[in-house]
Design an enzyme around this catalytic site. Structure first.
Site, PDB file in Angstrom:
ATOM      1  CG  ASP A  59      -2.111   0.909   1.201  1.00  0.00           C
ATOM      2  OD1 ASP A  59      -2.123   1.553   0.152  1.00  0.00           O
ATOM      3  OD2 ASP A  59      -3.168   1.061   1.910  1.00  0.00           O
ATOM      4  CG  PHE A  78      -5.999   3.529   4.415  1.00  0.00           C
ATOM      5  CD1 PHE A  78      -7.354   4.164   4.423  1.00  0.00           C
ATOM      6  CD2 PHE A  78      -5.832   2.702   5.427  1.00  0.00           C
ATOM      7  CE1 PHE A  78      -8.092   3.686   5.378  1.00  0.00           C
ATOM      8  CE2 PHE A  78      -6.793   1.919   6.496  1.00  0.00           C
ATOM      9  CZ  PHE A  78      -7.977   2.623   6.279  1.00  0.00           C
ATOM     10  CG  ASP A 100      -5.182   6.301  -1.812  1.00  0.00           C
ATOM     11  OD1 ASP A 100      -4.119   6.170  -1.116  1.00  0.00           O
ATOM     12  OD2 ASP A 100      -6.386   5.849  -1.336  1.00  0.00           O
ATOM     13  CG  ASP A 125      -5.547  -5.437   2.049  1.00  0.00           C
ATOM     14  OD1 ASP A 125      -6.504  -4.611   1.117  1.00  0.00           O
ATOM     15  OD2 ASP A 125      -5.077  -5.081   3.321  1.00  0.00           O
ATOM     16  CB  CYS A 149     -10.834 -26.024  10.197  1.00  0.00           C
ATOM     17  SG  CYS A 149      -9.341 -25.277   9.309  1.00  0.00           S
ATOM     18  CB  CYS A 152      -5.822 -25.425   9.357  1.00  0.00           C
ATOM     19  SG  CYS A 152      -6.056 -24.788  10.748  1.00  0.00           S
ATOM     20  CB  CYS A 212      -8.536 -27.285  13.014  1.00  0.00           C
ATOM     21  SG  CYS A 212      -9.080 -25.859  13.153  1.00  0.00           S
ATOM     22  CG  HIS A 225      -8.314 -21.832  12.395  1.00  0.00           C
ATOM     23  ND1 HIS A 225      -9.110 -22.624  11.869  1.00  0.00           N
ATOM     24  CD2 HIS A 225      -9.502 -20.824  12.730  1.00  0.00           C
ATOM     25  CE1 HIS A 225     -10.388 -22.517  11.837  1.00  0.00           C
ATOM     26  NE2 HIS A 225     -10.602 -20.981  12.174  1.00  0.00           N
TER      27      HIS A 225
HETATM   28  N1  GUN Z   1      -6.708   0.382   2.702  1.00  0.00           N
HETATM   29  C1  GUN Z   1      -7.859   0.323   3.208  1.00  0.00           C
HETATM   30  N2  GUN Z   1      -8.577   1.537   2.391  1.00  0.00           N
HETATM   31  C2  GUN Z   1      -7.847   2.216   1.613  1.00  0.00           C
HETATM   32  C3  GUN Z   1      -7.764   3.331   0.659  1.00  0.00           C
HETATM   33  O1  GUN Z   1      -8.814   3.800   0.667  1.00  0.00           O
HETATM   34  N3  GUN Z   1      -6.744   3.942   0.343  1.00  0.00           N
HETATM   35  C4  GUN Z   1      -5.229   3.044   0.582  1.00  0.00           C
HETATM   36  N4  GUN Z   1      -4.347   3.627   0.007  1.00  0.00           N
HETATM   37  N5  GUN Z   1      -5.188   2.003   1.239  1.00  0.00           N
HETATM   38  C5  GUN Z   1      -6.501   1.443   1.937  1.00  0.00           C
HETATM   39 ZN    ZN Z   2      -8.215 -24.549  11.396  1.00  0.00          ZN
END
Ligand code: GUN
Ligand code: ZN
Length: 376
Positions: free
Chosen positions: A96, A100, A150, A270, A308, A310, A313, A339
Site C-alpha cells: 500500500d 491510508f 491517495d 486484503d 477445518c 488446517c 485444527c 487457522h
Molecule cells: N486500505 C484500506 N482502504 C484504503 C484506501 O482507501 N486507500 C489506501 N491507500 N489504502 C487503503
Molecule cells: Zn483450522
C-alpha cells in the site's frame, strides 16, 4: 511498448453473478483469483513463517510503504536485495502507498496539493509524504504491485469536499505514474475513491481508467459505512473497470464481505482483521466467530472449527489454545493466526470452485446459513 509487469487472465465468468475466475501473473509467480491477501505490515505476517503461508496457499501478501519507510527504511530493504529477499518470500508482494496509513495512524495531518504533512506515530517527528515519494519508496522496496498515493476521505464527508479530494487523488495518480521508474517489473495500481457518491466514483474511475493502470483498487470502503452501502458502491463501480484488469477491494477481510465482494466482481482483498483478532483469541469459523478465551471452552477438547483441516485444527484443542492465549503465550497466537488465515484462504478456494461450477449463489446461501450471518 514494454510488457506490463502485472497481467490479469480472465478464465471464466460465473453465470448468475458478476464473479470472475482468473489469475494474476506477477514477476514472482501466478496466483488464482478471487484471492485474499494476508497482511504483513512490517515485512512479516505477524507470527507466521513464509513457508507456512505458502503451505496454506497464499500466493501474494501485502506490506506497507509507510511502516517500512519509518523502519528499517527503504534503503536498507533495497540493499538487502528488495523486500522479497529481505523477508525470504519468493511469491507475490503488494504494498500500500502510505496514503491510508498516514490518515489512520499519524497525528496533525495537513493535506496540500503537494502532499501530506504529518507527525509520525513512533516519535512524533515531522514528516512529509508526496505521490512521488510514495512511488520512489515502493520502487526501492520492490513489491510486484504498488499503490498510487491517495486520500481516503471519511465516508460521510460532504460532496463538495469529496469532489475536491478525488480531483486531487487523480492528479496524484498522474504524478505517481510519471515518477514510477520500474514499470517493467512492478505494476502500479490506481485507487478509485469517491465515498458514497455515485457520480464521484464514476468520475474517479473514468479519470484513472484513462491513465491505463495495469489494475485498479477500490478504496475508501470498510470505513464505517453499512454493508448495504458497500455492496451498492461495488455494484456500480466494478463495471467501470476494464474487464481485462484486476479489481482490488482494499481493507476488507470478513468471510461474508469477501463472498459479497466476489459476487460483485472483485478479484483481490486484503485486511489485517484475521491476524489481528487472532492474537487476542478471536477465531473465524464456519459457524461464525469463536472467542476462544471464553470460559465455556476451558474443557472443550474439540478443534477450533470441526470442519477445518488446517494444522491448528488437526492437532490442537480449544482448551489448549484458550490456555495459551490466556497466558499470552506466542504459540497460541501462532495457532489462531494460522487457522484464521487458512479459513479465509479456504473460503476463497471454495468460492473459486463455485464460480467454476456456476453455483456461487447457492454456495453463499449455504455458507451464510451456517455462519449465522444476518444482513445489516
Ligand atoms: N486500505 C484500506 N482502504 C484504503 C484506501 O482507501 N486507500 C489506501 N491507500 N489504502 C487503503
Ligand atoms: Zn483450522
Amino acid at each position: 511498448m514494454t510488457e506490463p509487469a502485472i497481467k490479469y487472465r480472465l478464465i471464466k465468468k460465473e453465470k448468475h453473478t458478476g464473479a470472475r475466475l482468473g489469475e494474476i501473473i506477477t514477476p514472482h509467480g501466478t496466483f488464482p483469483t478471487p484471492m485474499f491477501m494476508p497482511v504483513g505490515t512490517l515485512a512479516t505476517v505477524k507470527t507466521m513463517a513464509p513457508e507456512e503461508l505458502k503451505d496454506m496457499g497464499a500466493g501474494i501478501i501485502l506490506s506497507n510503504t509507510y511502516h517500512l519507510w519509518l523502519r528499517p527504511g527503504e534503503d536498507i530493504v533495497e540493499e538487502a536485495g528488495g523486500l522479497h529477499r529481505f523477508m525470504n518470500w519468493d511469491q507475490g508482494i503488494l504494498t500500500d502507498s502510505g496514503g491510508f496509513q498516514v490518515w489512520s495512524l499519524s497525528d496533525m495531518r495537513r493535506i496540500e496539493e503537494e502532499g501530506v504533512h504529518f507527525r509520525n506515530h513512533l516519535n512524533g517527528s515531522k514528516m512529509f509524504l508526496s505521490p512521488e515519494k510514495a512511488i520512489q519508496i515502493q520502487n526501492k522496496l520492490g513489491p510486484d504491485i504498488m499503490m498510487s498515493f491517495d486520500e481516503c476521505p471519511p465516508f460521510y464527508e460532504s460532496h463538495d469536499y469529496v469532489k475536491k479530494s478525488i480531483d486531487r487523488t487523480s492528479r496524484w495518480a498522474e504524478r505517481g505514474l510519471k515518477a514510477h521508474a520500474n514499470a517493467d517489473r512492478q505494476g502500479l495500481f490506481g485507487i478509485i475513491q469517491g465515498a458514497g457518491y455515485k457520480d464521484l466514483r464514476q468520475q474517479s474511475a473514468r479519470d484513472l481508467v484513462a491513465m491505463d493502470f495495469p489494475g485498479y483498487s477500490i478504496g475508501g470502503l470498510s470505513v464505517g459505512e453499512t454493508k448495504h452501502e458497500m455492496n451498492t458502491i461495488l455494484e456500480y463501480t466494478t463495471p467501470l473497470i476494464p474487464e481485462h484488469k484486476p479489481r482490488y477491494l482494499m481493507g476488507v477481510g470478513t468471510a461474508d464481505s469477501l463472498i459479497d465482494g466476489v459476487i460483485r466482481g472483485v478479484d483481490m482483498f486484503d485486511c489485517v482483521l484475521p491476524t489481528r483478532i487472532a492474537r487476542n483469541g478471536t477465531c473465524m469459523t464456519s459457524k461464525g466467530r469463536l472467542v476462544v478465551k471464553n470460559a465455556q471452552y476451558a474443557r472443550d477438547f474439540r478443534p477450533l472449527d470441526e470442519k477445518c483441516d488446517c494444522y491448528t485444527c488437526r492437532n490442537y484443542t480449544r482448551a489448549y489454545i484458550r490456555h495459551l492465549i490466556k497466558c499470552d503465550e506466542t504459540f497460541g497466537m501462532r495457532l489462531t493466526s494460522y487457522h484464521n488465515l487458512y479459513f479465509l484462504l479456504n473460503v476463497m478456494k471454495q468460492v473459486r470452485q463455485a464460480i467454476m461450477d456456476d453455483n456461487l449463489l447457492e454456495f453463499r446461501e449455504a455458507f451464510f446459513e451456517e455462519y449465522g450471518f444476518n444482513e445489516e
